[in-house]
Design an enzyme around this catalytic site. Structure first.
Site, PDB file in Angstrom:
ATOM      1  CG  ASP A   1      -1.999  -1.039   1.191  1.00  0.00           C
ATOM      2  OD1 ASP A   1      -1.715  -2.182   0.792  1.00  0.00           O
ATOM      3  OD2 ASP A   1      -3.138  -0.726   1.594  1.00  0.00           O
TER       4      ASP A   1
ATOM      5  CE  LYS B   1      -5.560   1.987   2.215  1.00  0.00           C
ATOM      6  NZ  LYS B   1      -4.380   1.373   2.877  1.00  0.00           N
TER       7      LYS B   1
ATOM      8  CE  LYS C   1      -6.952  -1.410   2.272  1.00  0.00           C
ATOM      9  NZ  LYS C   1      -5.593  -1.840   2.700  1.00  0.00           N
TER      10      LYS C   1
END
Length: 264
Positions: free
Chosen positions: A94, A166, A205
Site C-alpha cells: 500500500d 484506495k 479499496k
C-alpha cells in the site's frame, strides 16, 4: 444474509498501523486476523518479517505500507522500501501518492513515482494498492475540481500499473472549522467515483471510517473488493450474531405447506 461470512472476511485488510503499536499488539493483531480468516494484515515495514512468520500457513496475506502516511519519500526510496518489504514476505504493498506533486500539476512525476513501485512489487509477484488520500483533495487542485482531480489520479494509477486504488490512509487528518483535526475516510461518493474511473481490472479499496457491518456491506455494494479496518472483530462478530439470529427465527417458523408446491 446478503453475503457469506467468507465473502466479507476476505474483504478485510486488518490494519496494524497505529504509531504506538507494540510488538505484543502486533502479535495479538496477527492472531486475531488468523482467527477471523481475513484477507490480510496491513503492517508497517519493520513488522513484515514477524507478521509473515506468525501468519505462515494461515491463509492470511501480509501487506506493507510504504512512504506512509504522507507519500513524501523520493521515488527511489519508495521503490527500495517496496523491495525490502517483498523480500521480508509482503505480497501486497500500500503506497501513498506524492500529493504535493499532484497538486502542483506535475503528473509525469506522479505517474513515474507510482510506476516505479508497481514495477518493483510486480517483479516480486506482489500487488500494489495506491492511496489517493481523498480528504486532502476536497478543493481539487492543478486547475481541476475535486472530482476531476480524483478521476485523473485514478486513471494515472491504472496506467502506472496499480492493482487497486484506495481512498485513504486513515491518517489524513484535516483541520475542521472548530479547530480540531478529523477525517472522513472512505465515502459513498468517492467509492462510486473511483469505481467508475478505472477499468474492471483495477480494484477499489476503502479505508478510514468503516467501523460496522452495515458499512462493510455498503462498501461491497459500491464495488470495493477490500476494506482497511481496525474494527475487524466487531464487524465479523456482528455478522455471526445476525446470522445466528436469522437461523433461530427461521427454525421457529412452521414448515411451508406442500399444497400447491408443484405437483398433483
Amino acid at each position: 444474509m446478503k453475503y457469506t461470512y467468507e465473502q466479507l472476511a476476505k474483504m478485510i485488510d486488518h490494519s496494524l498501523l497505529h504509531p504506538t503499536l507494540t510488538d505484543q499488539e502486533l502479535e495479538a493483531g496477527c492472531r486475531l486476523a488468523a482467527q477471523y480468516g481475513v484477507a490480510s494484515v496491513c503492517v508497517k515495514p519493520y513488522a513484515v518479517k514477524r507478521a509473515a512468520e506468525l501468519l505462515s500457513g494461515s491463509g492470511v496475506l501480509v501487506g506493507a505500507v510504504i512512504a506512509f502516511p504522507h507519500g513524501n519519500s523520493c521515488t527511489e526510496s519508495k521503490r527500495y522500501e517496496a523491495d525490502l518489504a517483498c523480500r521480508d514476505g509482503a505480497v501486497e504493498i500500500d503506497m501513498v501518492v506524492n500529493l504535493g506533486k499532484a497538486l502542483s500539476g506535475d503528473w509525469d512525476y506522479v505517474e513515474r513515482d507510482v510506476k516505479a513501485v508497481c514495477v518493483e512489487a510486480h517483479r516480486h509477484r506482489a500487488k500494489v494498492k495506491v492511496i489517493l488520500e481523498n480528504d486532502y483533495l476536497a478543493k481539487g487542485g492543478a486547475g481541476l475540481s475535486s472530482d476531476d482531480f480524483k478521476k485523473k489520479l485514478c486513471q494515472l494509477c491504472e496506467r502506472a500499473g496499480a492493482d487497486w486504488v484506495k481512498t485513504s490512509t486513515g491518517y489524513g487528518f484535516v483541520k475542521q472549522p472548530d479547530g480540531n483535526y478529523n477525517y472522513q475516510g472512505a465515502t459513498e461518493h468517492d467509492l462510486k467515483l473511483m469505481r467508475a474511473n478505472v477499468s474492471p481490472s483495477v480494484q477499489i479499496k476503502a479505508a478510514g471510517g468503516v467501523r460496522n457491518l452495515d458499512g462493510l456491506m455498503l462498501v461491497r455494494d459500491l464495488g470495493a473488493s477490500r476494506c482497511g479496518a481496525t474494527a475487524t472483530a466487531a464487524m465479523l462478530n456482528e455478522y455471526r450474531e445476525r446470522a445466528a439470529s436469522q437461523t433461530r427465527a427461521g427454525a421457529a417458523q412452521p414448515p411451508p405447506s406442500a399444497i400447491g408446491a408443484g405437483g398433483y
